[in-house]
Design an enzyme around this catalytic site. Sequence first.
Site, short mmCIF file in Angstrom:
data_model
loop_
_atom_site.label_atom_id
_atom_site.label_comp_id
_atom_site.label_asym_id
_atom_site.label_seq_id
_atom_site.Cartn_x
_atom_site.Cartn_y
_atom_site.Cartn_z
N HIS A 1 -6.76 4.56 7.16
CA HIS A 1 -5.84 5.59 6.66
C HIS A 1 -5.98 6.83 7.55
CE1 HIS A 1 -4.29 3.94 2.76
NE2 HIS A 1 -5.29 3.09 2.98
N ASN B 1 -1.47 4.88 5.45
CA ASN B 1 -2.14 4.06 6.46
C ASN B 1 -1.68 4.54 7.83
OD1 ASN B 1 -1.44 2.19 4.03
ND2 ASN B 1 -3.24 1.33 5.01
N ASP C 1 0.84 -1.21 0.00
CA ASP C 1 0.00 0.00 0.00
C ASP C 1 0.87 1.25 0.00
OD1 ASP C 1 -2.32 1.51 0.06
OD2 ASP C 1 -3.12 0.63 1.89
N HIS D 1 -8.50 -1.48 8.35
CA HIS D 1 -7.46 -0.91 7.49
C HIS D 1 -7.70 0.60 7.45
CE1 HIS D 1 -4.92 -1.20 3.69
NE2 HIS D 1 -5.52 -0.04 3.47
N CYS E 1 -3.73 6.02 -1.58
CA CYS E 1 -4.38 5.19 -2.60
C CYS E 1 -4.31 5.97 -3.90
CB CYS E 1 -5.82 4.86 -2.26
SG CYS E 1 -6.65 3.95 -3.60
#
Length: 310
Positions: A209, A249, A15, A207, A240
């Site tokens: 961010h 993240n 990521d 998950h 992203c």
Amino acid sequence: MAAPDVTIYEVGPRDGLQNEPETVPTAAKLELIQRLGLAGLRRIEATSFVSPRWIPQLADAADLAGILPALPDVVYSALVPNPKGYERFREAGGIQVAACFISASETHNRKNVNCSVDEQIERIRPVAERCREDRVPLRSYVSTVCGCPYEGAVSLDAVVALVAKLLALGIEEISLGDTIGVGHPGQVRELVAAVAAETSLERIALHMHDTYGRALANVQSGYEAGVRIFDTSLGGLGGCPYAPGASGNVATEDVVDLFERAGIETGVDLDALVDTTAWLERAVLQRPLPGRVYRARLGAREHARGRESA
Ligand code: HMG
Ligand code: MG
């Protein structure tokens, strides 16, 4: 060694690096992953078998998979968006877990994988079948669970319905992604309670961010609601590419420190992790990473060195 109380699922190599303006050389990715494993991270998302035209930063997925070190207790995963990605994943070998992804909102799904949510379910279905035949564990991300960069609010019902569809495909673990970091602790509590009505929370990951600075509060809220798997990225690396303005993240160091200070074991050696992030920052990326605990630890080290040399 006893199992830690929570699972820290490191997504930095995937990521994080998918979003870097410059492609990181394969040898540096390998060293990063090796260092993370030695620092006690037991689940590491190494790369993606997505289109190299879409994500050129991870075009070396097969080469990297072929040279990943076999470290004790370390399980690697990689993103697999469709059957073609699964073929590449199997051919490459070296990675144990496949991870597909889909969004709870139509527009983000289209921007990310170029099809509708229903069409993406139909791409995931054969991947899930192959995983079952090949005995490959399959995770799925559900993105935009707290809000979409294109559509705004995303309904809890839409998220829960999508989670139910993925569970029906036999997916073992579902990671709920707050892709743009707009979630807040009360929302996370409600989300986890709603998902818990569908499945055991042992199969659910969060998950988060950190775009609006609430990722750590959301992790704490998720923990209190019963979640025990948390996706994190060293130094807060990432974003992203199909979610404008999304920042990294939640930083692995912040989550490890939050839990360890509360007596909740993560199995991660924070000093070794800070060394790894410092190496990535200086030797590879050559720009500062934002993780708060990481920066505080570095500052404390510099202060201690200054006192020693005074
Ligand atoms: P598409 O263009 O619609 O694919 O892309 P297609 O099926 O029409 O095929 C077009 C070409 O791509 C063909 O090649 C295929 O063979 C090839 P051509 O015949 O033109 O030479 N192709 C592939 N090549 C390599 N690997 C593949 C693959 N599939 C098709 N797997 C596709 C559809 C899904 C491939 C594309 O949209 C894509 O790769 N998207 C990936 C986007 C991405 O990686 N986004 C970031 C990860 S998601 C994320 O970060 C969120 C997450 O962290 C959770 C959160 O924060 O919420 C997980
Ligand atoms: Mg993400």
